[in-house]
Design an enzyme around this catalytic site. Structure first.
Site, mmCIF file in Angstrom:
data_model
loop_
_atom_site.group_PDB
_atom_site.id
_atom_site.type_symbol
_atom_site.label_atom_id
_atom_site.label_comp_id
_atom_site.label_asym_id
_atom_site.label_seq_id
_atom_site.Cartn_x
_atom_site.Cartn_y
_atom_site.Cartn_z
ATOM 1 C CB ILE A 143 -6.779 -52.527 -43.527
ATOM 2 C CG1 ILE A 143 -8.112 -52.237 -44.239
ATOM 3 C CG2 ILE A 143 -6.364 -51.328 -42.658
ATOM 4 C CD1 ILE A 143 -9.301 -52.154 -43.333
ATOM 5 C CG HIS A 146 -4.949 -51.329 -37.200
ATOM 6 N ND1 HIS A 146 -5.380 -50.190 -36.537
ATOM 7 C CD2 HIS A 146 -4.965 -52.329 -36.270
ATOM 8 C CE1 HIS A 146 -5.655 -50.485 -35.275
ATOM 9 N NE2 HIS A 146 -5.414 -51.786 -35.098
ATOM 10 C CG LEU A 147 -1.351 -57.314 -36.180
ATOM 11 C CD1 LEU A 147 -0.671 -58.086 -37.288
ATOM 12 C CD2 LEU A 147 -0.496 -57.356 -34.904
ATOM 13 C CG HIS A 148 -6.429 -57.240 -40.121
ATOM 14 N ND1 HIS A 148 -5.667 -56.238 -40.684
ATOM 15 C CD2 HIS A 148 -6.877 -57.977 -41.160
ATOM 16 C CE1 HIS A 148 -5.660 -56.362 -42.002
ATOM 17 N NE2 HIS A 148 -6.392 -57.424 -42.313
ATOM 18 C CD GLN A 149 -4.654 -64.807 -35.852
ATOM 19 O OE1 GLN A 149 -3.658 -65.067 -36.515
ATOM 20 N NE2 GLN A 149 -4.799 -65.183 -34.612
#
Ligand SMILES: [Zn+2]
Length: 199
Positions: A143, A146-149
């Site tokens: 995705i 949308h930023l995600h770690q």
């Protein structure tokens, strides 16, 4: 229906003997994973009308697999885990890349990542972690918008041949069970926040 020692324990349930079915035995063992049907039916890229990381915070923790809610960011279980306990830290805001995040968002992503490591170490006794972000679809972001770690716990024994020969990862624990355990172990100030809508 067959009768066998212990059959009474399954009272009311039909029990069928495999010997009654036509079959060609072979050397393979079977890993039965009916819960994966939802992924298979959805196809390689599930159709989503809304950004799932924007939608999740307005749902219940159980439904959205959220384990902790901060001021600027929150933590949830990855629906497509590489390993049991695979967590994602996301800002509430819909930003794509790390350099778009505010200092507050960057700071809380970092502190939530530290908390995630401590919680996973305590609950799952993992031997190590893979932590990181894929920036852009070309870099592997599922995705990308949308930023995600990712925080992936690793065990010395977790590597197996499934990903190599079958594109399949064996994940031994169910998501709901892991979510409840991780959420309960999270430091209390991150729990019990009301569901929030991203700005
Ligand atoms: Zn979003």
């Amino acid at each position: 229906m067959v009768d066998f020692p212990g059959a009474g324990e399954f009272s009311g349930l039909p029990v069928e003997s495999s010997a009654e079915f036509a079959a060609v035995p072979d050397a393979f063992q079977r890993l039965w994973t009916p819960h994966r049907l939802v992924y298979i039916e959805a196809g390689p890229e599930p159709h989503v009308a809304e950004c799932p990381f924007c939608a999740a915070p307005s749902m219940s923790d159980e439904k959205a697999l959220i384990v902790a809610r901060g001021e600027h960011c929150y933590v949830l279980l990855n629906l497509f885990p590489y390993n049991s306990g695979h967590l994602l830290v996301c800002p509430y805001r819909h930003v794509a890349t790390y350099d778009e995040a505010t200092p507050e968002e960057v700071g809380e992503m970092a502190s939530l990542t530290q908390e995630a490591m401590r919680v996973l170490s305590a609950t799952s006794r993992c031997d190590g972690f893979n932590i990181g972000m894929n920036q852009g679809r070309i870099a592997g972001a599922g995705i990308a918008a949308h930023l995600h770690q990712h925080i992936v716990p690793r065990w010395a024994t977790d590597s197996n041949f499934f990903p190599i020969i079958a594109g399949t990862k064996a994940v031994p624990r169910l998501l709901g069970e892991v979510r409840a355990e991780v959420a309960a172990a999270w430091p209390p100030r991150r729990r019990d926040r009301p569901p929030v809508r991203p700005e």
